[in-house]
Structures are given as C-alpha cells and as structure tokens.
Design a protein around this motif. Structure first.
Motif, short mmCIF file in Angstrom:
data_model
loop_
_atom_site.label_atom_id
_atom_site.label_comp_id
_atom_site.label_asym_id
_atom_site.label_seq_id
_atom_site.Cartn_x
_atom_site.Cartn_y
_atom_site.Cartn_z
N GLU A 1 15.77 -11.93 -2.65
CA GLU A 1 15.62 -10.45 -3.31
C GLU A 1 17.12 -10.30 -3.07
O GLU A 1 17.59 -9.63 -4.15
CB GLU A 1 15.06 -9.71 -2.20
CG GLU A 1 14.12 -8.30 -3.18
CD GLU A 1 13.61 -7.63 -2.62
OE1 GLU A 1 13.15 -7.77 -1.37
OE2 GLU A 1 13.45 -6.14 -2.57
N PHE B 1 14.48 2.06 1.28
CA PHE B 1 13.75 1.57 2.80
C PHE B 1 13.68 2.63 3.72
O PHE B 1 12.75 3.16 4.57
CB PHE B 1 14.20 0.29 3.78
CG PHE B 1 14.04 -1.00 2.71
CD1 PHE B 1 12.65 -1.42 2.42
CD2 PHE B 1 14.86 -1.77 2.20
CE1 PHE B 1 12.61 -3.16 1.82
CE2 PHE B 1 14.77 -2.92 2.04
CZ PHE B 1 13.86 -3.52 1.35
N TYR C 1 -6.11 1.38 12.28
CA TYR C 1 -5.26 1.54 11.00
C TYR C 1 -5.66 1.03 10.51
O TYR C 1 -5.77 0.66 8.99
CB TYR C 1 -3.46 0.52 10.71
CG TYR C 1 -3.01 0.77 9.64
CD1 TYR C 1 -2.33 2.03 9.13
CD2 TYR C 1 -2.09 0.07 8.73
CE1 TYR C 1 -1.32 2.16 7.77
CE2 TYR C 1 -1.83 0.26 8.00
CZ TYR C 1 -1.43 0.98 7.16
OH TYR C 1 -0.49 0.86 5.72
N LEU D 1 1.09 -1.05 -0.01
CA LEU D 1 -0.15 -0.01 0.34
C LEU D 1 0.94 1.03 -0.26
O LEU D 1 0.79 2.22 -0.67
CB LEU D 1 -1.00 0.50 1.00
CG LEU D 1 -1.71 1.51 1.53
CD1 LEU D 1 -2.65 1.51 0.45
CD2 LEU D 1 -2.74 1.59 2.25
N ASN D 2 1.64 1.68 0.91
CA ASN D 2 2.62 2.71 1.09
C ASN D 2 3.41 2.63 -0.03
O ASN D 2 4.17 4.27 -0.21
CB ASN D 2 3.46 3.33 2.58
CG ASN D 2 1.85 2.77 3.06
OD1 ASN D 2 1.91 3.88 3.78
ND2 ASN D 2 1.22 2.10 4.02
N GLY D 3 3.89 1.51 -0.87
CA GLY D 3 5.17 1.67 -2.01
C GLY D 3 4.17 2.31 -3.23
O GLY D 3 4.14 3.24 -4.11
N HIS E 1 9.67 -12.21 -5.35
CA HIS E 1 10.84 -12.70 -6.25
C HIS E 1 11.73 -13.02 -6.12
O HIS E 1 11.78 -13.31 -7.66
CB HIS E 1 11.84 -10.63 -4.82
CG HIS E 1 11.46 -9.91 -5.09
ND1 HIS E 1 11.42 -8.84 -5.99
CD2 HIS E 1 11.25 -9.42 -3.20
CE1 HIS E 1 11.21 -7.91 -5.30
NE2 HIS E 1 10.33 -7.79 -4.17
N HIS F 1 8.64 -12.97 1.06
CA HIS F 1 9.72 -12.20 0.23
C HIS F 1 10.65 -12.69 0.38
O HIS F 1 11.56 -13.29 1.60
CB HIS F 1 9.99 -10.76 0.55
CG HIS F 1 9.15 -10.07 0.66
ND1 HIS F 1 7.90 -9.63 0.42
CD2 HIS F 1 9.21 -8.65 -0.72
CE1 HIS F 1 7.92 -8.40 0.50
NE2 HIS F 1 8.19 -7.88 -0.80
#
Ligand SMILES: CNc1ncnc2c1ncn2[C@@H]1O[C@H](COP(=O)(O)O)[C@@H](O)[C@H]1O
Ligand SMILES: [Zn+2]
Length: 335
Positions: free
Chosen positions: A197, A59, A113, A21-23, A218, A194
C-alpha cells in the motif's frame, strides 16, 4: 450525464469485497452511536472525520471510532447499518471484514465481538448476501494472530470465508504472523493481504507472496518481480481509488495503478475500503473509474460481473449471482 451515471452506478448490481466494518460507519451511524455514549463519553460528540488525511493521520482516527463500538450492542448496530447501507447502494454480495476487539470496561471480548457481527450477518435479508472476513492486525503478536485463527475455526460454520492482513502499514512484521496464516490455510481458509500500500512495504512483498494469497488489497507499488508473479498466478486485486487518493498513496486518479490492470486485462475488483472515513460508497467508486478511464456502461457491467469470479464463496453462489447480473442487464434500458 453525470446524474444519470450516478444513477446507473447505484442500479448496477455490485459485489463489495474490501470493506472494514469500523471504517464503514456512515455519519448517521456515527451520530447514532455517539448518542448512545453521550452519558459516559460526552466528548465524543465533538469528533469529526477530517477532510484531509495522510497515512500517518489515518490509523489514529480509529482511536476515536473504536470508542463508539466498544460494546456488543454498538457493534451490532454498526454492522446492521453498514450492511443496510451497502444494500441500498446496490451491493448484492458483501464480504465485510473486521478485527475482533475486546474492551474490559464493557466486558466485550473478541469472542462476543465476533458473535455480535456474525449474529447480524445471519439476520435474514432478501436483497444482499453477506459473508465475513476476519482480520489479523499487523500490530498483533504471534499469539494474538493465532487467537484470531482459532476464533475463525470455532466460528467457521457461521459465514467466515477468509482471513485478512490489515492495519497500520508502518508497523509490525509479516514474518511474525506467518504461522497464523499458514495454520488458517492448512484449515482451508483463503487469504487476502493488504499488499504494498506504501512504498516501504515492498521489502516484505516476496514474503507475503510466498504464502500464495488468494487476493491482494491495493497492490499500489509493483516492481517487475511482483507484477510477473501476480499476473502469472492471476491473483485478483482489490482496488480502492478514493482510499488511495485521500491517503495520498497515489497522486491523481489518472495515475492510479488500476490503469495498468485495465491495460493488461488483469482481474481487479472495485471496492470502498472505508466508506465512512472516505465518504465514498461503492457506486461512487464505479462512477470514478468510469469518469477517469472513460469506460462505457457495458465495460462497467463487465467489471462488476467479472468481480464475481473473485468472491470467497462456492460455484453455486457465483452462478446465482451471475444469473442475477445477466437478468438485470436484460431488463436495463441503459446499454
Ligand atoms: C486505508 N487502508 C488501510 N490499510 C490497512 N488497514 C486498514 C486500512 N483501512 C482500514 N484498515 C484496518 O481496518 C481497521 C478498522 O476496521 P475494523 O476495526 O477491522 O472493523 C483499522 O483499524 C485498520 O486496522
Ligand atoms: Zn483496507
């Protein structure tokens, strides 16, 4: 050619299974959120996503982005805009993922949130089905990871379909977080991780694979052991070409590890990862794959259709999506 390919890739029905979401905040959404914060945090107006990134500089970007989404109304705006943008790009089924976060100043808790994101996902939409994957961050303590799983259990009936392991690839250890993932699995949640990577992650690969993940993000670096196991278990891989190139974990698109998956006919899903930070939406990822590997329209359609097999939803949803895809193809003049 390139213009009509862009158009084809937007029109092509697609599933997006790896989007943080935030990316994923577009420049327009960032501007909208900066505007909301201008009284309390005017300095945010100067923030720009850099053109050149490394894993080391990627990051820390979230220290800024997180200031834009530090209250529940901003989180709601962010989620709604991101979903609308994916829908406009031809995404028919989206599994959005995010890490619940709190902020003492605004009174936002991990619970509020999560509730904010889920309430947006629940808003009725004709054009796109949206589900949610809850993320555990590699930096989480074992207790924080358990808290995420407990939240997932509390909100299970509201579209949470799986648990993810994400976060700074240089930090944390999976072993600390393993009990949380095992609890999630014991309660029926599928898991996506993940995976490899960066090269340094390879040492913990056997531990990650030992919990039998349902999908991997990835999987850039695969030794013989990993490749054999992933192929044997037929674990689908979420592929994010632009993300990998910009974070410099692959050197060129031509050398991207999707090449081996295409050759070996191993299931993969084209995804964006962070469409806001990398300025690349899903139709662009399809275009990139097409141009790099000289794929036909038919092959792109097959990649998109086969991605449905990997979604974290029931057979009924999968079949409805497949019907939609096939009906679209019937009516398309682009084959
Ligand atoms: C580039 N490859 C990546 N590898 C690992 N984790 C990543 C990532 N891209 C994003 N994230 C994770 O997603 C968070 C932002 O979205 P949410 O706040 O959860 O919505 C980042 O802080 C990071 O933990
Ligand atoms: Zn990711």
């Amino acid at each position: 050619m390139s213009c009509s390919l862009s158009n084809f890739c937007v029109q092509l029905p697609k599933v997006e299974l790896h989007a943080h979401l935030n990316g994923s905040l577009s420049p327009a959404t960032m501007r909208e959120l900066v505007e909301r914060k201008k009284a309390t945090k005017p300095e945010l107006a100067n923030f720009r996503i850099p053109d050149s990134l490394e894993m080391e500089s990627f990051f820390p970007l979230f220290k800024f982005i997180y200031q834009l989404t530090d209250d529940v109304e901003s989180v709601r705006i962010a989620a709604r805009n991101v979903i609308d943008e994916f829908a406009r790009d031809g995404v028919k089924y989206l599994e959005l993922r995010s890490t619940p976060r709190k902020n003492e100043e605004t009174g936002m808790t991990k619970r509020t949130y999560l509730n904010a994101v889920l309430s947006v996902i629940e808003e009725p939409r004709q054009d796109i089905v949206v589900k949610f994957i809850i993320s555990i961050d590699r930096r989480n303590t074992p207790e924080e990871a358990q808290e995420v799983v407990d939240l997932a259990l509390d909100f299970q009936s509201r579209g949470i379909v799986a648990i993810d392991l994400c976060g700074d690839v240089h930090t944390g250890s999976f072993e600390n977080l393993r009990p949380a993932f095992e609890k999630a699995q014991a309660n029926g949640f599928p898991v996506t991780l993940h995976f490899n990577e960066i090269r340094e992650n390879m040492v913990e690969a056997p531990a990650l694979l030992s919990i039998c993940p349902n999908r991997l993000g990835h999987a850039t670096y695969l030794d013989d052991y990993c490749r054999k196991l992933i192929y044997k278990e037929n674990i689908p891989i979420e592929i994010c070409m632009t993300s990998n190139l910009l974070c410099k974990t692959v050197n060129t698109y031509e050398e991207h590890h999707i090449r081996e998956l295409l050759n070996d006919k191993h299931p993969f899903i084209l995804c964006t990862d962070d469409k806001g930070v990398f300025f690349s939406d899903l139709s662009n990822e399809y275009k990139l794959a097409c141009e790099t590997f000289k794929l036909t329209h038919e092959e792109l359609f097959e990649i998109s259709l086969r991605s449905i097999d990997a979604i974290f939803s029931d057979e009924k949803t999968k079949n409805e999506l497949r019907q939609h895809w096939l009906a679209w193809k019937e009516n398309s003049k682009d084959f």
